[in-house]
Write a protein that holds these residues in place. Structure first.
Motif, PDB file in Angstrom:
ATOM      1  N   TYR A 174       0.797  -1.219   0.000  1.00 26.16           N
ATOM      2  CA  TYR A 174       0.000   0.000   0.000  1.00 26.16           C
ATOM      3  C   TYR A 174       0.833   1.275   0.000  1.00 26.16           C
ATOM      4  O   TYR A 174       0.468   2.259  -0.657  1.00 26.16           O
ATOM      5  N   ASN A 175       1.931   1.281   0.725  1.00 25.99           N
ATOM      6  CA  ASN A 175       2.771   2.474   0.745  1.00 25.99           C
ATOM      7  C   ASN A 175       3.345   2.771  -0.642  1.00 25.99           C
ATOM      8  O   ASN A 175       3.391   3.929  -1.080  1.00 25.99           O
ATOM      9  N   ASP A 176       3.785   1.716  -1.333  1.00 23.83           N
ATOM     10  CA  ASP A 176       4.302   1.893  -2.690  1.00 23.83           C
ATOM     11  C   ASP A 176       3.201   2.374  -3.624  1.00 23.83           C
ATOM     12  O   ASP A 176       3.436   3.227  -4.499  1.00 23.83           O
ATOM     13  N   ALA A 177       2.004   1.821  -3.453  1.00 24.68           N
ATOM     14  CA  ALA A 177       0.880   2.225  -4.296  1.00 24.68           C
ATOM     15  C   ALA A 177       0.555   3.698  -4.080  1.00 24.68           C
ATOM     16  O   ALA A 177       0.348   4.452  -5.041  1.00 24.68           O
ATOM     17  N   LEU A 178       0.526   4.113  -2.822  1.00 25.84           N
ATOM     18  CA  LEU A 178       0.188   5.506  -2.526  1.00 25.84           C
ATOM     19  C   LEU A 178       1.226   6.462  -3.102  1.00 25.84           C
ATOM     20  O   LEU A 178       0.887   7.522  -3.651  1.00 25.84           O
ATOM     21  N   LYS A 179       2.484   6.087  -3.003  1.00 21.78           N
ATOM     22  CA  LYS A 179       3.553   6.938  -3.548  1.00 21.78           C
ATOM     23  C   LYS A 179       3.396   7.142  -5.042  1.00 21.78           C
ATOM     24  O   LYS A 179       3.560   8.257  -5.551  1.00 21.78           O
ATOM     25  N   ILE A 180       3.080   6.074  -5.749  1.00 14.65           N
ATOM     26  CA  ILE A 180       2.985   6.212  -7.207  1.00 14.65           C
ATOM     27  C   ILE A 180       1.680   6.896  -7.614  1.00 14.65           C
ATOM     28  O   ILE A 180       1.633   7.587  -8.640  1.00 14.65           O
ATOM     29  N   TYR A 181       0.623   6.756  -6.813  1.00 13.18           N
ATOM     30  CA  TYR A 181      -0.598   7.516  -7.080  1.00 13.18           C
ATOM     31  C   TYR A 181      -0.325   9.012  -6.921  1.00 13.18           C
ATOM     32  O   TYR A 181      -0.841   9.838  -7.683  1.00 13.18           O
ATOM     33  N   LEU A 182       0.481   9.356  -5.928  1.00 15.82           N
ATOM     34  CA  LEU A 182       0.841  10.760  -5.724  1.00 15.82           C
ATOM     35  C   LEU A 182       1.687  11.284  -6.883  1.00 15.82           C
ATOM     36  O   LEU A 182       1.579  12.457  -7.262  1.00 15.82           O
ATOM     37  N   LYS A 183       2.517  10.413  -7.474  1.00 18.11           N
ATOM     38  CA  LYS A 183       3.289  10.797  -8.653  1.00 18.11           C
ATOM     39  C   LYS A 183       2.357  11.057  -9.837  1.00 18.11           C
ATOM     40  O   LYS A 183       2.591  11.971 -10.636  1.00 18.11           O
ATOM     41  N   ALA A 184       1.299  10.254  -9.936  1.00 15.17           N
ATOM     42  CA  ALA A 184       0.315  10.467 -11.000  1.00 15.17           C
ATOM     43  C   ALA A 184      -0.374  11.815 -10.816  1.00 15.17           C
ATOM     44  O   ALA A 184      -0.564  12.573 -11.781  1.00 15.17           O
ATOM     45  N   LYS A 185      -0.727  12.124  -9.583  1.00 13.14           N
ATOM     46  CA  LYS A 185      -1.363  13.410  -9.292  1.00 13.14           C
ATOM     47  C   LYS A 185      -0.428  14.566  -9.633  1.00 13.14           C
ATOM     48  O   LYS A 185      -0.848  15.564 -10.242  1.00 13.14           O
ATOM     49  N   GLU A 186       0.830  14.442  -9.253  1.00 15.27           N
ATOM     50  CA  GLU A 186       1.807  15.485  -9.546  1.00 15.27           C
ATOM     51  C   GLU A 186       1.958  15.679 -11.061  1.00 15.27           C
ATOM     52  O   GLU A 186       2.031  16.814 -11.552  1.00 15.27           O
ATOM     53  N   THR A 187       2.000  14.576 -11.794  1.00 14.97           N
ATOM     54  CA  THR A 187       2.097  14.646 -13.252  1.00 14.97           C
ATOM     55  C   THR A 187       0.887  15.364 -13.838  1.00 14.97           C
ATOM     56  O   THR A 187       1.031  16.207 -14.738  1.00 14.97           O
ATOM     57  N   ASP A 188      -0.297  15.040 -13.339  1.00 14.68           N
ATOM     58  CA  ASP A 188      -1.519  15.690 -13.819  1.00 14.68           C
ATOM     59  C   ASP A 188      -1.491  17.187 -13.533  1.00 14.68           C
ATOM     60  O   ASP A 188      -1.832  18.008 -14.397  1.00 14.68           O
ATOM     61  N   ASN A 189      -1.115  17.550 -12.318  1.00 13.14           N
ATOM     62  CA  ASN A 189      -1.119  18.965 -11.925  1.00 13.14           C
ATOM     63  C   ASN A 189      -0.169  19.797 -12.779  1.00 13.14           C
ATOM     64  O   ASN A 189      -0.426  20.964 -13.067  1.00 13.14           O
ATOM     65  N   ARG A 205      -9.350  13.426 -11.706  1.00 16.31           N
ATOM     66  CA  ARG A 205     -10.112  12.662 -10.719  1.00 16.31           C
ATOM     67  C   ARG A 205      -9.641  11.216 -10.625  1.00 16.31           C
ATOM     68  O   ARG A 205      -9.812  10.577  -9.596  1.00 16.31           O
ATOM     69  N   TYR A 206      -9.034  10.676 -11.685  1.00 18.51           N
ATOM     70  CA  TYR A 206      -8.584   9.287 -11.632  1.00 18.51           C
ATOM     71  C   TYR A 206      -7.523   9.104 -10.545  1.00 18.51           C
ATOM     72  O   TYR A 206      -7.600   8.192  -9.717  1.00 18.51           O
ATOM     73  N   ALA A 207      -6.507   9.964 -10.563  1.00 21.53           N
ATOM     74  CA  ALA A 207      -5.459   9.892  -9.542  1.00 21.53           C
ATOM     75  C   ALA A 207      -6.002  10.277  -8.178  1.00 21.53           C
ATOM     76  O   ALA A 207      -5.682   9.647  -7.164  1.00 21.53           O
ATOM     77  N   LEU A 208      -6.826  11.314  -8.146  1.00 19.10           N
ATOM     78  CA  LEU A 208      -7.386  11.773  -6.871  1.00 19.10           C
ATOM     79  C   LEU A 208      -8.225  10.695  -6.203  1.00 19.10           C
ATOM     80  O   LEU A 208      -8.140  10.479  -4.986  1.00 19.10           O
ATOM     81  N   TYR A 209      -9.031  10.002  -6.998  1.00 23.21           N
ATOM     82  CA  TYR A 209      -9.877   8.954  -6.431  1.00 23.21           C
ATOM     83  C   TYR A 209      -9.033   7.784  -5.932  1.00 23.21           C
ATOM     84  O   TYR A 209      -9.318   7.200  -4.877  1.00 23.21           O
ATOM     85  N   ALA A 210      -7.976   7.451  -6.678  1.00 25.56           N
ATOM     86  CA  ALA A 210      -7.087   6.365  -6.240  1.00 25.56           C
ATOM     87  C   ALA A 210      -6.429   6.728  -4.911  1.00 25.56           C
ATOM     88  O   ALA A 210      -6.321   5.895  -4.000  1.00 25.56           O
ATOM     89  N   ILE A 211      -5.977   7.971  -4.790  1.00 28.80           N
ATOM     90  CA  ILE A 211      -5.347   8.434  -3.550  1.00 28.80           C
ATOM     91  C   ILE A 211      -6.352   8.425  -2.405  1.00 28.80           C
ATOM     92  O   ILE A 211      -6.061   7.949  -1.306  1.00 28.80           O
ATOM     93  N   ALA A 212      -7.541   8.965  -2.669  1.00 27.73           N
ATOM     94  CA  ALA A 212      -8.554   9.073  -1.616  1.00 27.73           C
ATOM     95  C   ALA A 212      -8.968   7.717  -1.065  1.00 27.73           C
ATOM     96  O   ALA A 212      -8.991   7.501   0.151  1.00 27.73           O
ATOM     97  N   THR A 213      -9.294   6.796  -1.960  1.00 26.10           N
ATOM     98  CA  THR A 213      -9.790   5.494  -1.494  1.00 26.10           C
ATOM     99  C   THR A 213      -8.694   4.691  -0.792  1.00 26.10           C
ATOM    100  O   THR A 213      -8.961   4.027   0.216  1.00 26.10           O
ATOM    101  N   LEU A 214      -7.466   4.774  -1.308  1.00 27.77           N
ATOM    102  CA  LEU A 214      -6.389   4.002  -0.690  1.00 27.77           C
ATOM    103  C   LEU A 214      -5.986   4.597   0.659  1.00 27.77           C
ATOM    104  O   LEU A 214      -5.796   3.855   1.633  1.00 27.77           O
TER     105      LEU A 214
END
Length: 259
Positions: A134-149, A161-170
């Motif tokens: 889960y920690n690895d998953a959260l880190k890479i979801y945050l990278k996706a969010k950063e890329t989007d921003n 919203r794809y990255a945001l939803y992944a971050i939120a639910t996890l």
């Protein structure tokens, strides 16, 4: 034989194939006379729509051929697309899936396609989740969010919203399991931030509004901020048309407060 899964593409797992659908027989005829160039790669990729789901091995073979040809040609976009498809198809086989997603990610980075980079981050993160990393998953979801921003235009905000939803639910899921309060509250705060941004987006488009309001309110309850949760729950109740719907929401809210 390694397990290869062929299932319909959903928005979150969408691969970038965009060719018009064509019958398998027509594709095979064209394939016989095709030269080993990028057009043949595109032709091979069209088999993903023409080969039935009952023939996953056949699909795998076409994608493998397309990937090999793309690599021989140095066709980066073809490498990115075919390896991404193979990564998705192998999602029940963690090692194979991660192998192909890594190839895909590298190729998307080389052609500088931020949108596909972000989506590949999300796919890799989902594989980490399957392995409970889960920690690895959260880190890479945050990278996706950063890329989007950094890269998405204002008119493409909805794609965030794809990255945001992944971050939120996890992060909410991790918070539910975390025993240490500071870490738990930190995870819930991350979930709250992500759910709140999604809610703000939906308020502009009025999409799934009640569900997003409840997501935000639920996190406030988990943070013991009941005074912030109550107005949100009340808003959802007010939005319901029938008394039975209102009563149903009130019952669910009462259960959350009891916990």
């Amino acid at each position: 034989m390694k397990r290869f899964l062929l299932i319909p593409m959903l928005i979150f797992c969408q691969i970038v194939f965009s060719q018009d659908m064509i019958s398998k027989e027509d594709l095979l005829s064209k394939l016989k006379i095709a030269k080993d160039d990028t057009s043949k790669v595109k032709l091979l990729m069209q088999f993903h729509e023409s080969v039935p789901p009952t023939e996953p091995l056949e699909m795998q073979n076409y994608m493998q051929e397309a990937l090999k040809l793309s690599q021989n040609l140095g066709y980066k976009k073809g490498i990115a697309e075919t390896s991404g498809y193979l990564g998705f198809g192998y999602q029940l086989n963690y090692d194979s899936s991660m192998k192909y997603y890594s190839i895909s990610l590298k190729a998307w980075e080389e052609v500088n396609n931020p949108e596909q980079i972000s989506l590949t981050f999300l796919r890799i993160g989902k594989q980490y989740e399957y392995k409970k990393r889960y920690n690895d998953a959260l880190k890479i979801y945050l990278k996706a969010k950063e890329t989007d921003n950094k890269n998405l235009k204002a008119t493409e905000e909805y794609k965030k919203r794809y990255a945001l939803y992944a971050i939120a639910t996890l992060s909410e899921k991790m918070g539910n399991k975390e025993k240490e309060k500071p870490r738990r509250d930190s995870l819930y705060a991350l979930a709250l931030d992500s759910y709140s941004i999604i809610l703000e987006m939906d308020q502009k488009g009025e999409n799934f509004l009640d569900n997003q309001i409840i997501n935000v309110a639920d996190i406030y309850v988990k943070l013991d901020q009941f005074e912030k949760a109550a107005p949100l729950y009340n808003k959802v109740i007010e939005n319901k048309r029938s008394q039975s719907e209102k009563a149903m929401v009130m019952t669910e809210v009462a259960k959350k407060y009891e916990k």
